[in-house]
Write a protein that holds these residues in place. Sequence first.
Motif, PDB file in Angstrom:
ATOM      1  N   GLN A  28       0.829  -1.207   0.000  1.00 54.13           N
ATOM      2  CA  GLN A  28       0.000   0.000   0.000  1.00 54.13           C
ATOM      3  C   GLN A  28       0.863   1.257   0.000  1.00 54.13           C
ATOM      4  O   GLN A  28       0.574   2.234  -0.709  1.00 54.13           O
ATOM      5  CB  GLN A  28      -0.938  -0.002   1.209  1.00 54.13           C
ATOM      6  CG  GLN A  28      -2.076  -0.989   1.088  1.00 54.13           C
ATOM      7  CD  GLN A  28      -2.906  -1.045   2.366  1.00 54.13           C
ATOM      8  OE1 GLN A  28      -2.478  -0.570   3.417  1.00 54.13           O
ATOM      9  NE2 GLN A  28      -4.100  -1.620   2.259  1.00 54.13           N
ATOM     10  N   GLU A  29       1.920   1.239   0.790  1.00 51.82           N
ATOM     11  CA  GLU A  29       2.829   2.387   0.820  1.00 51.82           C
ATOM     12  C   GLU A  29       3.500   2.583  -0.534  1.00 51.82           C
ATOM     13  O   GLU A  29       3.636   3.708  -1.018  1.00 51.82           O
ATOM     14  CB  GLU A  29       3.890   2.214   1.903  1.00 51.82           C
ATOM     15  CG  GLU A  29       3.375   2.434   3.306  1.00 51.82           C
ATOM     16  CD  GLU A  29       4.466   2.224   4.352  1.00 51.82           C
ATOM     17  OE1 GLU A  29       5.662   2.155   3.977  1.00 51.82           O
ATOM     18  OE2 GLU A  29       4.123   2.152   5.536  1.00 51.82           O
ATOM     19  N   LEU A  33       3.258   5.839  -2.864  1.00 52.34           N
ATOM     20  CA  LEU A  33       4.459   6.584  -3.206  1.00 52.34           C
ATOM     21  C   LEU A  33       4.733   6.603  -4.715  1.00 52.34           C
ATOM     22  O   LEU A  33       5.508   7.433  -5.186  1.00 52.34           O
ATOM     23  CB  LEU A  33       5.666   6.010  -2.475  1.00 52.34           C
ATOM     24  CG  LEU A  33       5.676   6.203  -0.958  1.00 52.34           C
ATOM     25  CD1 LEU A  33       6.885   5.522  -0.347  1.00 52.34           C
ATOM     26  CD2 LEU A  33       5.659   7.676  -0.609  1.00 52.34           C
TER      27      LEU A  33
END
Length: 120
Positions: A28-29, A33
């Motif tokens: 998810q990060e 990003l």
Amino acid sequence: MTLSPSPLMEPDAPTPPDDAGRASAARQEARALGPLRDRVETAAREIERLRSENAALAQRVLELQDARDDRAPSFSFGGDEEDAEALRSRVQGFIDTIDAALRTGGDGTADAVPETPGEE
């Protein structure tokens, strides 16, 4: 002896993430990003383009200055203040001679040009 509370004893306590939970959070990060990374890469490319354009413009300015310097008359005073003052004095002498010739009409007999503007 006091026992510290265990997550099993507290039903509302957050449970530590397992490996699958950590991997999901990392994905998810990374997804979040991705757009930021794309924007940074786009900005870096634009900065490089502008630097290149700036270098080309700086080179063009130098070429124009060199061309202007080649066309400009060069006077050398040798850095000596007396030479500059002597030249200034000679030029002023020429100006005074021309002014006198214009006032007398060149033959020394009559005023051809008024001494001050607007005077007739």
